[in-house]
Design an enzyme around this catalytic site. Sequence first.
Site, PDB file in Angstrom:
ATOM      1  N   ASP A  94       0.848  -1.181   0.000  1.00 41.17           N
ATOM      2  CA  ASP A  94       0.000   0.000   0.000  1.00 41.17           C
ATOM      3  C   ASP A  94       0.888   1.237   0.000  1.00 41.17           C
ATOM      4  OD1 ASP A  94       0.915   0.143   2.581  1.00 41.17           O
ATOM      5  OD2 ASP A  94      -0.987  -0.385   3.512  1.00 41.17           O
ATOM      6  N   ASP A 268      -7.883  -7.270   1.983  1.00 37.55           N
ATOM      7  CA  ASP A 268      -6.804  -7.445   2.961  1.00 37.55           C
ATOM      8  C   ASP A 268      -7.267  -6.894   4.293  1.00 37.55           C
ATOM      9  OD1 ASP A 268      -5.028  -4.830   3.917  1.00 37.55           O
ATOM     10  OD2 ASP A 268      -6.292  -4.453   2.176  1.00 37.55           O
ATOM     11  N   CYS A 306     -12.431 -27.335  10.263  1.00 36.39           N
ATOM     12  CA  CYS A 306     -11.236 -26.715   9.691  1.00 36.39           C
ATOM     13  C   CYS A 306     -10.182 -27.777   9.374  1.00 36.39           C
ATOM     14  CB  CYS A 306     -10.660 -25.688  10.661  1.00 36.39           C
ATOM     15  SG  CYS A 306      -9.213 -24.808  10.023  1.00 36.39           S
ATOM     16  N   CYS A 308      -6.860 -26.987   8.959  1.00 35.08           N
ATOM     17  CA  CYS A 308      -5.527 -26.434   9.157  1.00 35.08           C
ATOM     18  C   CYS A 308      -4.673 -27.310  10.073  1.00 35.08           C
ATOM     19  CB  CYS A 308      -5.604 -24.999   9.706  1.00 35.08           C
ATOM     20  SG  CYS A 308      -5.960 -24.877  11.470  1.00 35.08           S
ATOM     21  N   CYS A 311      -5.812 -27.252  13.787  1.00 31.50           N
ATOM     22  CA  CYS A 311      -7.000 -28.038  14.131  1.00 31.50           C
ATOM     23  C   CYS A 311      -6.756 -29.540  13.973  1.00 31.50           C
ATOM     24  CB  CYS A 311      -8.180 -27.583  13.285  1.00 31.50           C
ATOM     25  SG  CYS A 311      -8.766 -25.927  13.747  1.00 31.50           S
ATOM     26  N   HIS A 337      -4.402 -20.526  12.545  1.00 31.43           N
ATOM     27  CA  HIS A 337      -5.773 -20.988  12.303  1.00 31.43           C
ATOM     28  C   HIS A 337      -6.631 -19.891  11.669  1.00 31.43           C
ATOM     29  CE1 HIS A 337      -9.833 -22.482  12.870  1.00 31.43           C
ATOM     30  NE2 HIS A 337     -10.093 -21.325  13.460  1.00 31.43           N
TER      31      HIS A 337
END
Length: 377
Positions: A94, A268, A306, A308, A311, A337
């Site tokens: 940015d 974002d 989930c 991930c 998890c 996570h």
Amino acid sequence: MAAVTYELIHVCKQTGARLGRVHTPHGSFDTPVFMPVGTQATVKGMSPDELKEIGAGIILSNTYHLYLRPGHELIKKAGGLHRFMNWDRPILTDSGGFQVFSLAELRDITEEGVTFRSHIDGSKHFLSPEKSIEIQNALGSDIIMAFDECAPYPCDYEYAKKSMEMTTRWAERCLKAHKNPEKQALFGIVQGSVYEDLRRESAKQLTAMDFPGYAIGGLSVGEPGEVMMEMLEKTVPYLPENKPRYLMGVGSPDYLIDGSIRGIDMFDCVLPTRIGRNGTVFTSKGRIIIRDAKYAEDFSPIDEECDCYVCRNFTRAYIRHLFKAGEMLGLRLATWHNLRFLIRLMENIREAIRNDCLGDFRNEFFRKFGYDTKTGI
């Protein structure tokens, strides 16, 4: 050849949301996409390999912070931001405008730019459209942003109008200052606060300059969610269909879904990492505060739906223990996570667009998460 191009793949028949792909010098990523924020050349708590494991296709870094520390010239000597932080996928930076207006002290805004004092040590600096582009050219990011003024909310019509018009003039200066259009894509930023005619006029002025992509800035700064969505509905129709559309600073699950429905391609936000470090995590049934006592003997994963690493391997009880013990692994696992939760949400959004059922997906997600399906609250 433009440094960045957009490929439209499919439009959801149910909602009008679009599935696409953005091509950059450091690879392509599918849209709609959530971009993890790596403010100071790092996504807090995550290594590059871990970001790849969770499916991050592009990350964002910040011009203001990197200019102040360690300095864009040092990063240029290191071979650019990709090499400096060991990330070989796309990066968006940015412009530093939002941080100047929100973080810096004693700022003075003029037509030439902004004089401000660093939030780190109080030193005096000047950031202009030309300086912002110079810094971003040195960083070597794939997508760079025009320097703009992010008008506060609320602000009166006259202030918003003057701010929007100056942002347009600054955008022209950014285009003239940009040295690497074949390697870095410069996106314009639509402003205009919560005023429909100003948003429309800003979009028309910027699209006339033929930027390779467009951001919508100045939202998610305190206005009600329904006002944000109204501004998107009034703005997006004036942006080109063959270029990426980026809604800046938005990352809550409801806004990611509803923004996608309104034609946004890129998002974002620091939300998932910031709340993760404070012990708040997303689940398919809403947010929970993992530090709460009720999870002391909860041996289930954060979210049973989930996929991930966290998890698959750890329980709520263990992560709560880490937070209570002050162990940094707890912050890392909660961050990991949360980022995967949002990236997986975007994967599901893209699949729903492909299958022409994003509206149905929205309603089911909102119902389980605890949002009102009409208001999103």
